[in-house]
Design an enzyme around this catalytic site. Structure first.
Site: not given
Length: 675
Positions: A180, A220, A222, A313
């Site tokens: 991120h 991931d 996200h 995740d």
């Protein structure tokens, strides 16, 4: 790639799970299994797989000791699992390495590097929390700088050794994560973009290694917004991200993760997003994306090395991800990637917040890197109905750049599906009862030991889903879009971290407003969700001289439990309800209840406000002892931050209670009036 794990002649996509009879259960570590394994590998050359783990990275922690999903135990449990299984002993264990500033500045600005470099110095002690509060979902402490430098440097080190041929592949077990982090901003638990630093280092600093094309795969849950932006115009890097998107409402929110974001200029077509419309996607959904998007494009691109942003995740049981990928599913995805680059793959840990899942998933992947067993066989488990439209949209958008995506998927293929997951709107939330041919049923067919969904933890939900209550909100939840973050997930402007949402994402049945004789005030110096500034509380004791506006949402008692969990930063996967039917009955008699699970939290006091239409009205606030601490000054009383106050104002104005000026005056009065 093993032919039996390829799409068959009619492009049928299935989860290849009977491989388990030959591969052994992902995460298994029995002595018998490794006896047989040692006998098998004795006659062949063992792949050289590198591992990096350094306890120093565990020093990065919350400054006040509060629980946080991105915790030091994330990397500890992975390392312990690899040791217990006897896997780390068969790998090349490397020492960690700190990144050099000049390498970090290949993707980050000098100012950003200097900020992270100095954030843990004593000179920054008094400013550290304030700096963190101005960033999106970041905490900082005295160990953050060193951990960030070690995380980035360790990924660079493994990547360099794999590119040199000293290692066949490797896994950097690092934190904080990185995908991120943007050029000039830390966000989403990430300080430096570890994988991007490593990719840029290989391409720009080590041309002698012959790495001219890099495939970055980000699985991931996200979107890897930072990595995408860093290589947006670079045709040397093919970036592929599969993630929950939900039309831009899932973290990191916005349009960056949409399938229309394909790159720009010379990099156009080299950015591929597969944005899931919903949670609960599992092995079949991810493998469909692999078989019909990633693998064909990877063959055309023909990378020299693969860097894998390995966030776990999307795994079963993750408190933030809400998907259902098994350790076995991760191992199959990784096995398919080993078809390329002679298996030159560098894994770097990103997210993953269920400690059991990340440990088992990491073990399964390292076993694949070691080529412990051949994967073969198949099982009939199909993607969700909503998965195929996403895959078709991605293929249509990218086919101009990648001819392998040009053909239409067959009707027979896209009709191999199961219904979309049913979010509770009936009387039961037990997936095994309501959806016998849904995801839990399909996952159970995989026969993966210890990886079935624990439906026992949802048994209480069926009972509480039948009971309606009014949830009375007096703070930011008065604004409906903000409250819906607790129900449906996501975040609104000003909210520094996204909400996971409730298990039942059904909107409130009714919304009304009432006034109650309780004192509204604002306290605390800082919160993780809103940053610096006070947040709303009410005195649990009624006082006819005080009047507080409250927005009442008619929701189920099950949803109320999930809101209570999120207000107090707890996971939703509890085996029992925090506030059950017995507590509801007690609250009517005692006026307020302090559920044990949240007794040490800020919104630990569930207060009975009466009934409306024979339906109980409940709110949640601080305890009486906390009120005394606010009165004494032991805990500061503070006016709300501008973004938080704006949310309250919008709720009051859009709810028709006040004009904007009247709402501002109402909040100012509550913030300035002594307790």
């Amino acid at each position: 790639m093993d032919p039996s794990s390829s799409p068959s002649s009619d492009n049928k996509t299935v989860v290849t799970s009977s491989h388990l009879s030959d591969m052994a259960t992902a995460g298994q570590s029995s002595g018998k299994y490794y006896e047989n394994l040692d006998a098998e590998v004795a006659g062949k050359i063992q792949r050289k797989v590198g591992l990096i783990y350094d306890e120093t990275m565990c020093k990065h922690d919350t400054p006040d000791g509060e629980d946080h999903p991105e915790c030091p135990d994330r990397i500890r449990v992975i390392w312990e699992k690899l040791q217990l299984a006897g896997v780390s002993q068969r790998c090349v264990v490397l020492g960690s390495s700190k990144a050099e500033d000049k390498h970090l500045q290949l993707v980050h600005t000098k100012d950003h590097v200097n900020l992270v470099k100095t954030i843990s110095t004593k000179q920054k002690d008094y400013r550290r929390n304030k700096i963190a509060s101005q960033l999106n979902s970041i905490y900082l402490n005295g160990g953050s700088s060193e951990a960030a430098y070690l995380a980035a440097g360790s990924v660079v080190k493994v990547a360099e050794k794999v590119a040199e041929g000293e290692l066949d592949s490797g896994f950097a077990i690092v934190r904080p994560p990185g995908h991120h982090a943007e050029t000039d901003e830390a966000m989403g638990f990430c300080l430096f973009n570890n994988v991007a630093v490593a990719a840029s280092y290989l391409l720009n600093e080590r041309p002698d290694l012959g790495v001219k094309k890099i495939l970055i795969v980000d699985w991931d849950v996200h979107h890897g917004n930072g990595t995408q932006k860093m290589f947006w115009k670079d045709p040397r890097v093919l970036f592929f991200s599969v993630h929950r998107h939900e039309y831009g409402s899932f973290y990191p929110s916005g349009d960056d993760g949409d399938y229309n974001m394909v790159g720009e200029g010379p990099g156009e077509g080299f950015n591929i997003n597969v944005p899931w419309d919903q949670g609960r996607c599992g092995d079949a959904d991810y493998l469909a994306a692999w078989d019909h998007i990633l693998i064909p494009v990877a063959r055309e691109f023909n990378p020299d090395i693969i860097l894998l942003s390995a966030g776990f995740d999307a795994a079963i049981g993750d408190p933030l991800g809400g998907c259902r990928v098994t350790p076995y599913g991760y191992s199959v995805m990784l096995k398919k990637l080993m078809e390329f680059t002679h298996g030159k793959i560098v894994m770097a840990l990103e997210g993953g917040y269920n400690l059991d899942s990340i440990a088992k998933s990491s073990l399964a992947c390292v076993q694949v890197l070691l080529e412990d067993k051949i994967i073969q066989g198949s099982s009939e488990a199909y993607p969700f109905e909503s998965t195929w439209p996403v895959i078709q949209a991605v293929r249509k958008r990218l086919c101009a750049y990648w001819p392998s995506l040009a053909d239409e998927l067959s009707w027979k293929l896209i009709n191999q599906k199961i219904p979309n997951p049913i979010i509770l709107i009936s009387s039961s939330d037990s997936e095994t009862e309501d959806d016998p041919h849904g995801l839990v049923y399909q996952i159970s067919k995989l026969s993966i030991e210890n990886h079935q969904v624990d439906t026992a933890s949802t048994s209480w939900r069926a009972d509480l889903a039948k009971v309606d209550i009014w949830y009375a909100s007096f703070g930011s939840n008065m604004w409906k879009p903000r409250f819906l973050c607790y129900i449906q997930g996501g975040q609104v402007d000003g909210l520094k971290k996204a909400c996971v949402g409730s298990m039942d994402k059904s909107p409130p049945k009714e919304i009304v407003w009432e006034t109650f004789p309780h004192r509204l005030f604002f306290g605390r110096e800082y919160t993780a969700r809103w940053g610096v500034g006070g947040v709303a509380f009410t005195n649990p004791l009624a006082n006819l001289n005080d009047q507080t506006q409250m927005c009442l949402y008619r929701i189920t008692l099950e949803q109320f439990n999930d809101v209570l969990c999120q207000e107090n930063a707890l996971n939703l996967d509890s085996d029992s309800a925090i506030f059950d039917l017995a507590a509801l009955q007690s609250a009517e008699n005692q006026i307020s209840i302090l559920p044990e699970a949240v007794s040490n939290s800020w919104y630990a006091n569930v207060v009975w406000l009466g009934k409306k239409g024979d339906i109980p009205i409940l709110t949640m606030t601080c305890t009486l002892s906390a009120v005394e601490k606010f009165k004494s000054g032991e805990v500061p009383v503070r006016p709300p931050a501008k973004a938080y106050a704006k949310t309250l104002i919008r709720g009051l104005v859009e709810g028709g209670r006040f004009s904007e000026e009247e709402a501002e005056a109402y909040i100012d009065n509550a913030a300035s009036k002594p307790l």
